[in-house]
Design a protein around this motif. Structure first.
Motif, PDB file in Angstrom:
ATOM      1  N   HIS A  84       0.840  -1.198   0.000  1.00  0.00           N
ATOM      2  CA  HIS A  84       0.000   0.000   0.000  1.00  0.00           C
ATOM      3  C   HIS A  84       0.872   1.244   0.000  1.00  0.00           C
ATOM      4  CE1 HIS A  84       0.962   0.533   4.241  1.00  0.00           C
ATOM      5  NE2 HIS A  84       0.229   1.631   4.267  1.00  0.00           N
ATOM      6  N   ASP A  85       0.264   2.363  -0.319  1.00  0.00           N
ATOM      7  CA  ASP A  85       0.981   3.639  -0.374  1.00  0.00           C
ATOM      8  C   ASP A  85       0.806   4.359   0.962  1.00  0.00           C
ATOM      9  OD1 ASP A  85       1.890   6.236  -0.745  1.00  0.00           O
ATOM     10  OD2 ASP A  85       0.949   6.477  -2.701  1.00  0.00           O
ATOM     11  N   THR A 108       1.831   7.095   1.948  1.00  0.00           N
ATOM     12  CA  THR A 108       1.827   8.561   1.877  1.00  0.00           C
ATOM     13  C   THR A 108       0.434   9.116   1.618  1.00  0.00           C
ATOM     14  OG1 THR A 108       2.267   8.702  -0.505  1.00  0.00           O
ATOM     15  CG2 THR A 108       4.185   8.519   0.959  1.00  0.00           C
ATOM     16  N   GLN A 109      -0.528   8.227   1.389  1.00  0.00           N
ATOM     17  CA  GLN A 109      -1.901   8.673   1.120  1.00  0.00           C
ATOM     18  C   GLN A 109      -2.689   8.718   2.425  1.00  0.00           C
ATOM     19  OE1 GLN A 109      -3.658   6.200  -1.906  1.00  0.00           O
ATOM     20  NE2 GLN A 109      -2.659   7.343  -3.524  1.00  0.00           N
ATOM     21  N   GLN A 156      -6.610   4.652  -0.180  1.00  0.00           N
ATOM     22  CA  GLN A 156      -5.715   3.869  -1.022  1.00  0.00           C
ATOM     23  C   GLN A 156      -6.384   3.830  -2.384  1.00  0.00           C
ATOM     24  OE1 GLN A 156      -2.506   2.375  -0.404  1.00  0.00           O
ATOM     25  NE2 GLN A 156      -2.788   3.893   1.208  1.00  0.00           N
ATOM     26  N   SER A 207      -3.677   4.170   6.704  1.00  0.00           N
ATOM     27  CA  SER A 207      -2.470   3.389   6.943  1.00  0.00           C
ATOM     28  C   SER A 207      -2.178   3.464   8.433  1.00  0.00           C
ATOM     29  CB  SER A 207      -1.305   3.975   6.135  1.00  0.00           C
ATOM     30  OG  SER A 207      -0.113   3.274   6.390  1.00  0.00           O
ATOM     31  N   TRP A 263       8.379   5.171  -1.731  1.00  0.00           N
ATOM     32  CA  TRP A 263       7.204   6.028  -1.871  1.00  0.00           C
ATOM     33  C   TRP A 263       7.655   7.476  -1.675  1.00  0.00           C
ATOM     34  CZ3 TRP A 263       3.074   3.689  -3.701  1.00  0.00           C
ATOM     35  CH2 TRP A 263       2.897   2.337  -3.451  1.00  0.00           C
ATOM     36  N   TYR A 282       5.425   9.907   4.962  1.00  0.00           N
ATOM     37  CA  TYR A 282       4.499   8.846   5.354  1.00  0.00           C
ATOM     38  C   TYR A 282       3.481   9.396   6.347  1.00  0.00           C
ATOM     39  CZ  TYR A 282       7.269   5.032   3.291  1.00  0.00           C
ATOM     40  OH  TYR A 282       7.909   4.180   2.431  1.00  0.00           O
TER      41      TYR A 282
END
Length: 183
Positions: A81-82, A84-85, A89, A99, A125, A129
């Protein structure tokens, strides 16, 4: 639970997207989809989807640390998963897709902080974060039909468009590292 096994609970978006992958790893005894971090006891999927329960969709993993380390699980977590989002997601948007890593004690908290630092420094990424590190309180298993959802529903539109490609990318990367069970 076997005294030689440990558990970790975290959220990285839709639990269908990560549960199947973690169940493929050597040393993982189970990866169970569920809910954590909210204020509602025994939440349902429909309630969590409203974003009003405070819960995130999570995975609770029971693993053998002699075979699969906490650090390796974190590498997989940040691959899938990302981080930073914020509260999303991809097209899955809301606090339930945040996250988050849940810790049980100060040792686990320090491990989570270290995992974030290392992953952030890797540059995989771009950006800061937003992964939360939160005290674990309670895990509520999701309804039975969510467990192994992709395996039962690979042709469901979301699964074929989102989950399937993620699993293929995961298998290629972690299979090359020898981290997957032989199937």
């Amino acid at each position: 639970m076997d005294n030689n096994l440990e558990q970790i609970t975290f959220g990285g978006g839709c639990f269908w997207c990560v549960e199947s992958c973690f169940n493929m790893l050597k040393g993982v005894h189970s990866a169970v989809s569920g809910y954590s971090g909210g204020h509602k006891d025994n939440p349902t999927y429909e309630e969590v989807c409203t974003g009003e329960t405070g819960h995130a969709e999570v995975i609770q993993i029971t693993f053998d640390p002699k075979i699969m380390s906490y650090a390796q699980l974190m590498d997989v977590f940040f691959f899938l998963h990302d981080p930073t989002q914020l509260n999303r997601q991809g097209n899955d948007i809301g606090t339930q897709y945040r996250s988050v890593i849940y810790y049980k004690d100060d040792v686990e908290k320090a491990k989570a902080e270290e995992a974030i630092r290392k992953s952030e420094e890797s540059g995989k990424w771009p950006g800061k974060y937003v992964t939360e590190i939160t005290q674990f309180e309670k895990f509520w298993p999701a309804e039975q039909y969510h467990q192994g959802y992709y395996n039962v529903n690979p042709n469901q539109p979301y699964c074929s468009a989102v989950v399937g490609p993620k699993i293929q990318k995961f298998k290629k990367h972690f299979g090359e590292l020898g981290m997957l069970n032989e199937a």
